[in-house]
Design an enzyme around this catalytic site. Structure first.
Site, short mmCIF file in Angstrom:
data_model
loop_
_atom_site.label_atom_id
_atom_site.label_comp_id
_atom_site.label_asym_id
_atom_site.label_seq_id
_atom_site.Cartn_x
_atom_site.Cartn_y
_atom_site.Cartn_z
N PRO A 113 0.80 -1.22 0.00
CA PRO A 113 0.00 0.00 0.00
C PRO A 113 0.84 1.27 0.00
O PRO A 113 1.61 1.52 0.93
CB PRO A 113 -0.85 -0.10 1.27
CG PRO A 113 -0.43 -1.31 1.99
CD PRO A 113 0.59 -2.02 1.20
N GLU A 114 0.68 2.07 -1.04
CA GLU A 114 1.27 3.39 -1.12
C GLU A 114 0.13 4.40 -0.95
O GLU A 114 -0.99 3.99 -0.63
CB GLU A 114 1.94 3.59 -2.49
CG GLU A 114 2.94 2.50 -2.85
CD GLU A 114 3.61 2.71 -4.21
OE1 GLU A 114 3.73 3.85 -4.63
OE2 GLU A 114 4.00 1.70 -4.82
N LYS A 137 1.93 6.89 4.06
CA LYS A 137 1.36 5.55 3.88
C LYS A 137 0.74 5.05 5.18
O LYS A 137 0.43 3.87 5.30
CB LYS A 137 2.47 4.58 3.43
CG LYS A 137 3.09 4.97 2.10
CD LYS A 137 4.29 4.11 1.75
CE LYS A 137 5.01 4.68 0.53
NZ LYS A 137 6.32 4.05 0.30
N ARG A 174 16.06 -1.29 -5.29
CA ARG A 174 14.67 -1.46 -5.73
C ARG A 174 14.61 -1.62 -7.24
O ARG A 174 15.34 -0.94 -7.96
CB ARG A 174 13.79 -0.25 -5.35
CG ARG A 174 14.12 0.40 -4.05
CD ARG A 174 13.94 -0.49 -2.90
NE ARG A 174 12.56 -0.98 -2.81
CZ ARG A 174 12.14 -1.85 -1.91
NH1 ARG A 174 12.99 -2.33 -1.03
NH2 ARG A 174 10.90 -2.23 -1.88
#
Length: 283
Positions: free
Chosen positions: A2-3, A57, A261
């Site tokens: 979840p962002e 967030k 990332r």
DNA sequence: GCCACTGTTAGCAT
DNA sequence: CATGCTAACAGTGG
């Protein structure tokens, strides 16, 4: 995963069901979920929920008497509803029941990275977890962005992921934003022209607004508190699309690792700075 | 069995 | 101080 758009969607789905309800019981099944003293949780019994908000967030459930529950869902945290007293499955770590309601709210987190914290303060946004966050990208005044970015030096991809720069952007939206802006993820923030800063800012706003409107991106685990999937995964143009054609120019999307990332980008639409001019040619 | 994965942070290097 | 990189957290899925 979840962002900002996902947490915003969860907050909305939760808000319309729990504001006004009175907490009956809170049961914690995984002690490490709670940062702080387990006894603090019991103070919420009998408290009425008056608000559900998002910051970055994180999710903040507020009660009367300056009491708040702060959640971070990290990678795999989810809220869902069950019938009251239903047996819980292994990854469910918290249950909240409400007065005069035959259902209860639960929190599950397969990877157990998420956390919960109890706050008792009139200014919860000043707490340890929320204080370091940068501005909300959908609330910041347009005029303030150039000043904000001019103080930073890192590469755009890492900068967008830095929660003290702007709050709420994660890996998926960082890549989608940079594609929208036509900027290479390795571009140093200090090398952007005025025009590029403008493009970056409008891309941030446009992508996040669209993603919120679509209810977020459901890639693996994400669902809102009512079990609904988001739709924005259908609009991803580069994220997770290594080797597939760029929807704008047809070149193959590439994958790079930046700061540990995965980063997806179109090598033609998101040129490294300094190469555009050399490759411009007449038709 | 091996690797990758959305978020974040500690520790260490530059 | 700022930035970059890696490992670690714990589990699932390809």
């Amino acid at each position: 995963m979840p962002e900002l758009p996902e947490v915003e969607t969860i907050a909305a789905s939760l808000r319309k069901k729990i504001v006004g309800l009175e907490i009956e019981e809170i049961e914690l099944f995984l002690p490490k979920l709670l940062r702080g003293d387990a006894a603090e949780l019991q103070r919420f019994k009998g408290q009425k929920i008056i608000g559900v908000r998002r910051r970055g967030k994180m999710l903040l459930l507020s009660c009367e008497d300056d009491l708040h529950l702060l959640f971070h869902l990290k990678m795999t945290g989810q809220f869902y509803w069950t019938k009251k007293g239903e047996p819980r499955d292994a990854p469910t770590h918290l249950g909240v029941s409400f007065k005069d309601l035959d259902r209860e709210l639960r929190f599950r987190d397969v990877r157990k990275f998420g956390f919960l914290r109890c706050l008792e303060t009139p200014s919860p946004f000043d707490c340890e977890e929320l204080r370091p966050l940068g501005p909300e990208p959908l609330e910041l005044d347009d005029r303030d962005f150039p000043g904000l970015i001019s103080r930073r030096k890192g590469r755009l991809k890492s900068l967008l992921l830095d929660q003290s720069f702007l709050a709420g952007i994660g890996n998926i939206y960082a890549d989608e934003i940079l594609f929208e802006a036509g900027l290479h993820p390795l571009t140093p923030a200090s090398r952007l022209s005025k025009k590029e800063i403008g493009r970056l800012w409008s891309a941030i706003r446009r992508i996040l607004k669209k993603a919120v409107a679509a209810g977020g991106s459901s890639i693996r685990d994400y669902k809102d508190a009512d079990g609904m999937d988001g739709l924005f995964q259908n609009d991803h143009r580069v994220y997770g699309r290594k080797g597939l054609p760029c929807p704008r120019c047809g070149a193959n999307v590439r994958r790079l690792v930046i700061g540990g990332r995965a980063s997806f980008f179109c090598p033609r639409c998101q040129r490294k700075k300094g190469r555009q001019k050399l490759t411009t040619r007449r038709v």
